[in-house]
Motif scaffolding. Structure first.
Motif, mmCIF file in Angstrom:
data_model
loop_
_atom_site.group_PDB
_atom_site.id
_atom_site.type_symbol
_atom_site.label_atom_id
_atom_site.label_comp_id
_atom_site.label_asym_id
_atom_site.label_seq_id
_atom_site.Cartn_x
_atom_site.Cartn_y
_atom_site.Cartn_z
ATOM 1 N N ARG A 80 56.173 68.759 62.804
ATOM 2 C CA ARG A 80 56.823 69.785 62.975
ATOM 3 C C ARG A 80 57.983 70.084 64.293
ATOM 4 O O ARG A 80 58.687 70.231 64.512
ATOM 5 C CB ARG A 80 56.278 70.671 62.541
ATOM 6 N N CYS A 81 57.053 69.358 65.060
ATOM 7 C CA CYS A 81 58.094 69.196 66.753
ATOM 8 C C CYS A 81 58.731 68.458 66.154
ATOM 9 O O CYS A 81 60.530 69.083 66.972
ATOM 10 C CB CYS A 81 56.906 69.012 67.310
ATOM 11 N N ARG A 82 59.141 67.434 66.008
ATOM 12 C CA ARG A 82 60.596 67.132 66.204
ATOM 13 C C ARG A 82 60.935 66.898 64.976
ATOM 14 O O ARG A 82 62.698 67.358 65.239
ATOM 15 C CB ARG A 82 59.798 64.733 65.594
ATOM 16 N N ARG A 94 66.229 75.083 70.994
ATOM 17 C CA ARG A 94 65.517 73.804 70.591
ATOM 18 C C ARG A 94 63.779 74.828 71.260
ATOM 19 O O ARG A 94 62.668 74.247 70.416
ATOM 20 C CB ARG A 94 65.957 73.084 71.246
ATOM 21 N N VAL A 95 63.720 75.695 72.398
ATOM 22 C CA VAL A 95 62.558 75.755 72.980
ATOM 23 C C VAL A 95 61.601 76.348 71.925
ATOM 24 O O VAL A 95 60.630 76.370 71.508
ATOM 25 C CB VAL A 95 62.530 76.190 73.849
ATOM 26 N N GLY A 100 57.569 77.778 68.365
ATOM 27 C CA GLY A 100 57.604 77.986 66.785
ATOM 28 C C GLY A 100 57.057 77.070 66.277
ATOM 29 O O GLY A 100 56.168 77.272 65.058
ATOM 30 N N ALA A 101 57.135 75.794 66.159
ATOM 31 C CA ALA A 101 56.254 74.523 65.037
ATOM 32 C C ALA A 101 54.736 74.507 65.022
ATOM 33 O O ALA A 101 54.223 74.780 64.888
ATOM 34 C CB ALA A 101 57.014 73.234 66.058
ATOM 35 N N GLU A 140 56.186 63.907 74.459
ATOM 36 C CA GLU A 140 57.263 62.949 74.202
ATOM 37 C C GLU A 140 58.683 63.408 73.808
ATOM 38 O O GLU A 140 59.102 63.125 74.434
ATOM 39 C CB GLU A 140 56.383 61.530 73.803
ATOM 40 N N ALA A 141 58.383 63.620 72.646
ATOM 41 C CA ALA A 141 59.772 64.760 72.023
ATOM 42 C C ALA A 141 60.098 64.985 72.558
ATOM 43 O O ALA A 141 61.921 65.225 73.108
ATOM 44 C CB ALA A 141 59.243 64.642 70.534
#
Length: 206
Positions: A80-82, A94-95, A100-101, A140-141
Motif C-alpha cells: 500500500r505504501c509503495r 505523495r505525502v 492515507g495508506a 525505506e520506500a
C-alpha cells in the motif's frame, strides 16, 4: 467441541491455496477476537469448517499460522505504501497518499492492523522481526523518494522516512481508536498538511 455460530460447513474440497486463505481468514478472526495466547487451534479449525488434521496439514503449529498471517498483512501494508508513492510525481500528493495508506490499512479487514502494530507477541523474535519489517520497508520506500528529490544524505532521508511512517502509524491508530470522530479523508488531509509543512522545507535538487 460443538460448532460455533460462525463455523463454516465441513466437507468442501478446495484447492490448496484457496484452503490456505480460508484458514488464514478464520485464524485472523480468532486472533483479533481473543489475542494469540487465548486463541485455540480447535476454535480456528471449527471457525474454518475443517478438521484439526486439515489445519495442521497447512500449518504445523499456532505460531506458524500466526506468522503466516503477519507476513500477509505486512506485505499488504508495505505494498500500500509503495503504491501510494508511485501513484503521483507530485510530492505534496505523495505525502497525502502515503499517510492515507496507513489510514486505509488500519480501517480495513476487521482490525487486522492489531496483528501488525499491537501484537501481544512482540517480544517473540520472529514476530518482532515482522512488525519491524512493516515499518522499516515503508520508511525505506519513503526515504528513497526524499533522497532522490532533496540534497539530504542517505541517513538524513532515512530518519525523515522513519519519522513520517511513525507519525502516520500512530495518528492512524489514534484516529481509529477515537471511532472515526473525524472523517477518514479529513483526518488524512490534516496529518498530510502537518507532514508537508516539514518535508517541503527541504529544497528539491535539480
Amino acid at each position: 467441541m460443538t460448532a460455533t455460530p460462525d463455523a463454516k460447513p465441513r466437507g468442501t474440497r478446495l484447492p490448496r491455496m484457496a484452503r490456505r486463505l480460508q484458514l488464514l481468514s478464520a485464524a485472523q478472526e480468532v486472533f483479533v477476537e481473543n489475542g494469540y495466547h487465548a486463541a485455540a487451534m480447535d476454535e480456528i479449525a471449527e471457525r474454518a469448517g475443517v478438521s484439526k488434521p486439515v489445519l495442521y496439514q497447512h500449518f504445523p503449529g499456532k505460531l506458524e499460522l500466526y506468522l503466516a498471517l503477519l507476513d500477509m498483512h505486512v506485505d499488504d501494508m508495505v505494498t500500500r505504501c509503495r503504491e501510494a508513492l508511485a501513484s503521483t510525481t507530485d510530492n505534496k500528493q505523495r505525502v497525502q497518499a502515503a499517510i492515507g495508506a496507513f489510514f486505509d490499512f488500519v480501517s480495513s479487514q476487521g482490525e487486522a492492523f492489531r496483528l501488525v502494530f499491537e501484537s501481544d507477541l512482540r517480544n517473540v523474535a520472529p514476530v518482532r522481526q515482522r512488525m519491524e519489517r512493516s515499518l522499516r520497508e515503508s520508511a525505506e520506500a519513503i526515504s528513497q523518494v526524499i533522497q532522490e528529490d532533496t540534497g539530504c544524505s542517505s541517513d538524513e532521508a532515512h530518519l525523515l522516512g522513519v519519522g513520517l511512517v511513525g507519525m502516520a502509524e500512530v495518528s492512524a491508530r489514534y484516529w481509529l481508536g477515537s471511532q472515526g470522530s473525524i472523517p477518514k479523508e479529513a483526518a488524512t488531509q490534516l496529518m498530510a498538511r502537518l507532514a508537508w509543512r516539514g518535508i517541503s522545507g527541504f529544497p528539491r535538487t535539480g
